[in-house]
Design a protein around this motif. Structure first.
Motif, short mmCIF file in Angstrom:
data_model
loop_
_atom_site.label_atom_id
_atom_site.label_comp_id
_atom_site.label_asym_id
_atom_site.label_seq_id
_atom_site.Cartn_x
_atom_site.Cartn_y
_atom_site.Cartn_z
N ALA A 246 0.79 -1.23 0.00
CA ALA A 246 0.00 0.00 0.00
C ALA A 246 0.82 1.28 0.00
O ALA A 246 0.43 2.24 -0.64
CB ALA A 246 -0.97 -0.02 1.18
N PRO A 247 1.96 1.34 0.69
CA PRO A 247 2.64 2.63 0.77
C PRO A 247 3.51 3.00 -0.43
O PRO A 247 4.29 3.93 -0.36
CB PRO A 247 3.49 2.50 2.03
N VAL A 248 3.41 2.28 -1.57
CA VAL A 248 4.21 2.63 -2.74
C VAL A 248 3.66 3.92 -3.35
O VAL A 248 2.52 3.98 -3.78
CB VAL A 248 4.25 1.50 -3.79
N MET A 249 4.49 4.96 -3.34
CA MET A 249 4.10 6.26 -3.88
C MET A 249 4.35 6.33 -5.38
O MET A 249 3.60 6.95 -6.11
CB MET A 249 4.91 7.37 -3.21
N ALA A 250 5.45 5.72 -5.82
CA ALA A 250 5.82 5.75 -7.23
C ALA A 250 6.77 4.60 -7.51
O ALA A 250 7.44 4.10 -6.61
CB ALA A 250 6.49 7.07 -7.59
N ALA A 251 6.80 4.18 -8.77
CA ALA A 251 7.72 3.13 -9.21
C ALA A 251 8.41 3.61 -10.47
O ALA A 251 7.79 4.24 -11.33
CB ALA A 251 6.97 1.83 -9.47
N TYR A 252 9.70 3.29 -10.57
CA TYR A 252 10.49 3.73 -11.70
C TYR A 252 11.29 2.55 -12.25
O TYR A 252 11.96 1.86 -11.48
CB TYR A 252 11.49 4.82 -11.29
N ALA A 253 11.25 2.33 -13.55
CA ALA A 253 12.14 1.39 -14.22
C ALA A 253 13.42 2.18 -14.50
O ALA A 253 13.35 3.30 -15.00
CB ALA A 253 11.52 0.87 -15.50
N VAL A 254 14.58 1.60 -14.16
CA VAL A 254 15.83 2.33 -14.31
C VAL A 254 16.86 1.49 -15.05
O VAL A 254 16.75 0.26 -15.11
CB VAL A 254 16.39 2.77 -12.94
N ALA A 255 17.86 2.16 -15.61
CA ALA A 255 18.97 1.49 -16.26
C ALA A 255 20.12 1.40 -15.28
O ALA A 255 20.23 2.18 -14.35
CB ALA A 255 19.39 2.28 -17.50
N GLY A 256 20.99 0.42 -15.50
CA GLY A 256 22.16 0.28 -14.63
C GLY A 256 22.14 -1.05 -13.90
O GLY A 256 21.57 -2.04 -14.37
N ASP A 257 22.75 -1.08 -12.73
CA ASP A 257 22.89 -2.32 -11.96
C ASP A 257 21.55 -2.82 -11.42
O ASP A 257 21.40 -4.00 -11.14
CB ASP A 257 23.83 -2.11 -10.77
N LEU A 258 20.61 -1.91 -11.23
CA LEU A 258 19.31 -2.27 -10.67
C LEU A 258 18.25 -2.17 -11.75
O LEU A 258 18.47 -1.58 -12.80
CB LEU A 258 18.99 -1.34 -9.50
N ASP A 259 17.08 -2.73 -11.47
CA ASP A 259 16.00 -2.72 -12.46
C ASP A 259 14.90 -1.72 -12.14
O ASP A 259 14.23 -1.23 -13.04
CB ASP A 259 15.38 -4.13 -12.55
N ALA A 260 14.71 -1.43 -10.85
CA ALA A 260 13.59 -0.57 -10.46
C ALA A 260 13.89 0.13 -9.15
O ALA A 260 14.71 -0.33 -8.35
CB ALA A 260 12.32 -1.40 -10.31
N VAL A 261 13.19 1.23 -8.96
CA VAL A 261 13.24 1.97 -7.69
C VAL A 261 11.80 2.24 -7.29
O VAL A 261 11.00 2.72 -8.09
CB VAL A 261 14.01 3.30 -7.83
N LEU A 262 11.48 1.92 -6.04
CA LEU A 262 10.17 2.23 -5.48
C LEU A 262 10.34 3.34 -4.45
O LEU A 262 11.28 3.32 -3.66
CB LEU A 262 9.55 1.01 -4.79
N HIS A 263 9.42 4.28 -4.47
CA HIS A 263 9.37 5.32 -3.42
C HIS A 263 8.23 4.91 -2.50
O HIS A 263 7.09 4.79 -2.95
CB HIS A 263 9.11 6.69 -4.05
N VAL A 264 8.52 4.66 -1.23
CA VAL A 264 7.50 4.21 -0.29
C VAL A 264 7.40 5.18 0.89
O VAL A 264 8.36 5.86 1.23
CB VAL A 264 7.77 2.78 0.24
N ARG A 265 6.22 5.21 1.48
CA ARG A 265 5.98 5.94 2.74
C ARG A 265 5.40 4.94 3.72
O ARG A 265 4.39 4.31 3.42
CB ARG A 265 5.01 7.09 2.54
N VAL A 266 6.02 4.83 4.87
CA VAL A 266 5.60 3.85 5.86
C VAL A 266 5.48 4.51 7.23
O VAL A 266 5.93 5.63 7.43
CB VAL A 266 6.60 2.67 5.91
N ARG A 267 4.87 3.77 8.16
CA ARG A 267 4.68 4.31 9.51
C ARG A 267 6.00 4.43 10.27
O ARG A 267 6.27 5.41 10.94
CB ARG A 267 3.72 3.41 10.31
N ASP A 268 6.81 3.34 10.17
CA ASP A 268 8.03 3.25 10.97
C ASP A 268 8.92 2.17 10.40
O ASP A 268 8.59 1.56 9.37
CB ASP A 268 7.69 2.97 12.44
N ILE A 269 10.04 1.90 11.07
CA ILE A 269 10.99 0.89 10.59
C ILE A 269 10.34 -0.49 10.51
O ILE A 269 10.57 -1.24 9.56
CB ILE A 269 12.25 0.85 11.50
N GLY A 270 9.51 -0.83 11.49
CA GLY A 270 8.83 -2.13 11.46
C GLY A 270 7.95 -2.28 10.22
O GLY A 270 7.93 -3.34 9.59
N HIS A 271 7.24 -1.22 9.89
CA HIS A 271 6.40 -1.23 8.69
C HIS A 271 7.26 -1.36 7.44
O HIS A 271 6.93 -2.11 6.51
CB HIS A 271 5.55 0.04 8.66
#
Length: 144
Positions: free
Chosen positions: A88-113
């Motif tokens: 639920a807390p995914v704000m945005a998703a990005y497909a990227v070039a390089g060593d990684l395939d994607a980046v997610l921007h998330v907002r959560v309550r705390d470290i446990g979340h």
């Protein structure tokens, strides 16, 4: 699109609930003329919709992070959203070039979340790795 249209769009970006009369006073047009221009901007796809800006901190989602994802094989945007499905807390998703395939921007309550979100993502069969960066401070480009 002329200078008046650009000014109208700028004003609506600041306050999407601004009235046609208010817009008209600022740009020097009648209410009816502004209404016609806004309707044209909408039909031309320049204005695609109006949203409520929510203070997620007030909802208890105070911690932000970027989660980098590595997939087995090639990841398309559909694969990225599929992996994020149920997070639920995914704000945005990005497909990227390089060593990684994607980046997610998330907002959560705390470290446990955040740990729950990471566990959910790591359980996906196509996700082979994650890396997380916690955002300490942020400012949107549009913010003054």
């Amino acid at each position: 699109m002329d200078d008046v249209d650009e000014r109208i769009v700028s004003l609506l970006r600041e306050d999407g609930r601004r009235s046609y009369a208010s817009l008209g006073r600022v740009v020097g047009l009648s209410t009816a003329a502004v209404k016609r221009r806004v309707e044209r901007l909408e039909s031309d796809g320049v204005i695609q919709g109006y949203v409520a800006m929510v203070n997620r901190g007030k909802l208890g989602l105070e911690l932000q992070a970027f989660i980098d994802l590595k997939f087995a094989g090639t990841a398309r945007m559909e694969d990225i959203w599929k992996a994020a499905d149920g997070v639920a807390p995914v704000m945005a998703a990005y497909a990227v070039a390089g060593d990684l395939d994607a980046v997610l921007h998330v907002r959560v309550r705390d470290i446990g979340h955040l740990q729950e979100v990471l566990a959910h993502l790591r359980a996906k069969p196509d996700v082979t790795g994650t890396r997380t960066r916690i955002i300490l401070e942020a400012r949107d480009h549009d913010a003054s």
